[in-house]
Write an enzyme that holds these catalytic residues in place. Structure first.
Site, PDB file in Angstrom:
ATOM      1  N   GLU A  53      -4.069 -26.934 -16.218  1.00 35.05           N
ATOM      2  CA  GLU A  53      -3.391 -27.144 -15.467  1.00 35.05           C
ATOM      3  C   GLU A  53      -2.882 -26.065 -14.631  1.00 35.05           C
ATOM      4  O   GLU A  53      -2.759 -24.859 -15.099  1.00 35.05           O
ATOM      5  CB  GLU A  53      -2.043 -27.718 -16.153  1.00 35.05           C
ATOM      6  CG  GLU A  53      -0.737 -28.304 -15.224  1.00 35.05           C
ATOM      7  CD  GLU A  53      -1.242 -29.124 -13.827  1.00 35.05           C
ATOM      8  OE1 GLU A  53      -1.604 -30.032 -13.892  1.00 35.05           O
ATOM      9  OE2 GLU A  53      -0.624 -28.627 -12.778  1.00 35.05           O
ATOM     10  N   ASP A 103      -5.686 -34.645  -7.916  1.00 33.30           N
ATOM     11  CA  ASP A 103      -5.126 -35.006  -6.224  1.00 33.30           C
ATOM     12  C   ASP A 103      -6.118 -35.627  -5.429  1.00 33.30           C
ATOM     13  O   ASP A 103      -7.218 -34.959  -5.369  1.00 33.30           O
ATOM     14  CB  ASP A 103      -4.565 -33.598  -5.858  1.00 33.30           C
ATOM     15  CG  ASP A 103      -3.736 -32.954  -6.732  1.00 33.30           C
ATOM     16  OD1 ASP A 103      -2.807 -33.791  -7.317  1.00 33.30           O
ATOM     17  OD2 ASP A 103      -3.272 -31.924  -6.569  1.00 33.30           O
ATOM     18  N   LYS A 107      -6.722 -36.584   3.288  1.00 36.69           N
ATOM     19  CA  LYS A 107      -7.049 -36.521   4.902  1.00 36.69           C
ATOM     20  C   LYS A 107      -8.557 -35.961   4.888  1.00 36.69           C
ATOM     21  O   LYS A 107      -8.880 -35.204   3.924  1.00 36.69           O
ATOM     22  CB  LYS A 107      -6.269 -35.345   5.403  1.00 36.69           C
ATOM     23  CG  LYS A 107      -4.991 -35.997   5.521  1.00 36.69           C
ATOM     24  CD  LYS A 107      -4.065 -35.157   6.597  1.00 36.69           C
ATOM     25  CE  LYS A 107      -2.512 -35.727   6.750  1.00 36.69           C
ATOM     26  NZ  LYS A 107      -1.896 -34.666   6.887  1.00 36.69           N
ATOM     27  N   ASP A 139      -6.541 -43.726  -8.528  1.00 36.88           N
ATOM     28  CA  ASP A 139      -6.233 -44.697  -8.020  1.00 36.88           C
ATOM     29  C   ASP A 139      -6.560 -44.891  -6.063  1.00 36.88           C
ATOM     30  O   ASP A 139      -6.127 -45.550  -5.338  1.00 36.88           O
ATOM     31  CB  ASP A 139      -4.669 -44.854  -7.746  1.00 36.88           C
ATOM     32  CG  ASP A 139      -4.191 -43.695  -7.061  1.00 36.88           C
ATOM     33  OD1 ASP A 139      -4.665 -42.386  -7.616  1.00 36.88           O
ATOM     34  OD2 ASP A 139      -3.418 -43.607  -5.774  1.00 36.88           O
ATOM     35  N   THR A 172      -1.846 -42.274 -18.564  1.00 36.92           N
ATOM     36  CA  THR A 172      -1.485 -41.186 -18.174  1.00 36.92           C
ATOM     37  C   THR A 172       0.072 -41.206 -17.320  1.00 36.92           C
ATOM     38  O   THR A 172       0.417 -42.127 -17.099  1.00 36.92           O
ATOM     39  CB  THR A 172      -2.596 -40.214 -17.226  1.00 36.92           C
ATOM     40  OG1 THR A 172      -2.369 -40.787 -15.813  1.00 36.92           O
ATOM     41  CG2 THR A 172      -3.804 -40.250 -17.506  1.00 36.92           C
ATOM     42  N   PHE A 174       0.603 -40.283 -14.211  1.00 39.94           N
ATOM     43  CA  PHE A 174       0.636 -40.686 -12.882  1.00 39.94           C
ATOM     44  C   PHE A 174       0.142 -42.218 -13.023  1.00 39.94           C
ATOM     45  O   PHE A 174       0.256 -43.176 -12.192  1.00 39.94           O
ATOM     46  CB  PHE A 174      -0.348 -39.943 -12.102  1.00 39.94           C
ATOM     47  CG  PHE A 174       0.144 -38.818 -11.466  1.00 39.94           C
ATOM     48  CD1 PHE A 174       0.706 -37.674 -12.208  1.00 39.94           C
ATOM     49  CD2 PHE A 174       0.561 -38.640  -9.882  1.00 39.94           C
ATOM     50  CE1 PHE A 174       1.425 -36.678 -11.581  1.00 39.94           C
ATOM     51  CE2 PHE A 174       1.209 -37.577  -9.397  1.00 39.94           C
ATOM     52  CZ  PHE A 174       1.863 -36.652 -10.230  1.00 39.94           C
ATOM     53  N   GLU A 175      -0.938 -42.447 -13.970  1.00 36.25           N
ATOM     54  CA  GLU A 175      -1.467 -44.037 -14.015  1.00 36.25           C
ATOM     55  C   GLU A 175      -0.080 -44.873 -14.100  1.00 36.25           C
ATOM     56  O   GLU A 175      -0.158 -46.172 -13.749  1.00 36.25           O
ATOM     57  CB  GLU A 175      -2.374 -44.140 -15.341  1.00 36.25           C
ATOM     58  CG  GLU A 175      -3.060 -45.353 -15.360  1.00 36.25           C
ATOM     59  CD  GLU A 175      -4.401 -45.163 -16.277  1.00 36.25           C
ATOM     60  OE1 GLU A 175      -4.394 -44.295 -17.460  1.00 36.25           O
ATOM     61  OE2 GLU A 175      -4.886 -46.095 -16.306  1.00 36.25           O
TER      62      GLU A 175
END
Ligand SMILES: C[S@@+](CC[C@H](N)C(=O)[O-])C[C@H]1O[C@@H](n2cnc3c(N)ncnc32)[C@H](O)[C@@H]1O
Length: 194
Positions: A53, A103, A107, A139, A172, A174-175
């Site tokens: 990380e 991440d 774009k 996702d 997780t 974020f999940e």
């Protein structure tokens, strides 16, 4: 606990990462706040877990929480993940590598920043032991398609089924957020060839 390499220009030795070098090692790339890493560490005390990380605050949080929980098999490396996988991890060290909700760089002009690139596929192969596997969840539908196309086309990996439903595999951070927002999660798994 944080791993602080004494030399950033040579691979770590297994003993510099964990005291019990005979245990299987799993790596969580971009581990964020580390809930997944720590849940896995608590559930599988006979395995070692390394989080990579780059954000200091997240690394400190994991160190604090894992010390509080007495998770001696959980360690974190604060570093750019491509560099860590390509140059700091010893070859053939990991039985499993997780890339969970990286991440997405949505774009088009930023897509070159995504973790899954031809070079990182070589680094993943190099860091995994023979028989090791790589697990990916996102996702983001475009990233999922792009990563699947790249890895499926690589002779270094072969697609495997996702883990059996009964196998422990916690959500997780974020999940949990994306599921609460009703987003669709995609997951894929590949085995190291050779
Ligand atoms: C979207 S979060 C996902 C975190 C965690 N895997 C989860 O699912 O909850 C992505 C994480 O990867 C980290 N990250 C992004 N790019 C990175 C890089 N190049 N090297 C190391 N960490 C990175 C970010 O700081 C962030 O914590």
């Amino acid at each position: 606990m944080e791993i602080l390499p004494s030399d950033y220009f040579r691979p770590l030795t297994p003993a510099e990462m964990f005291p019990h070098t005979d245990r299987p090692l799993e790596v969580d790339v971009g581990c964020g706040d580390g809930s997944f890493l720590m849940e896995m560490g608590a559930h599988f005390p006979e395995r070692n877990f390394l989080g990579i990380e780059r954000l200091l605050g997240r690394v400190q949080k994991i160190c604090r929480k894992s010390a509080r929980r007495g998770l001696a098999n959980v360690r974190v490396l604060r570093m750019e993940s491509s560099y860590a996988l390509g140059y700091l991890l010893p070859p053939n060290c990991a039985t499993r590598i997780h890339l969970l909700f990286p991440d997405p760089w949505p774009k088009k002009r930023h897509a070159h920043n995504r973790f899954v690139q031809p070079e990182s596929i070589v680094h993943l192969h190099q860091a995994l032991r023979p028989g090791g596997d790589f697990l990916f969840k996102t996702d983001h539908p475009d990233y999922f398609l792009e990563a699947c196309e790249l890895i499926d086309a690589s002779p270094l990996f072969q697609r495997l089924d996702w883990l059996p439903a009964e196998e422990f595999y916690p959500l997780t951070d974020f999940e949990t957020i994306w599921l609460a927002e009703g987003k669709t999660i995609s997951a894929a798994r590949w085995g190291r060839v050779g």
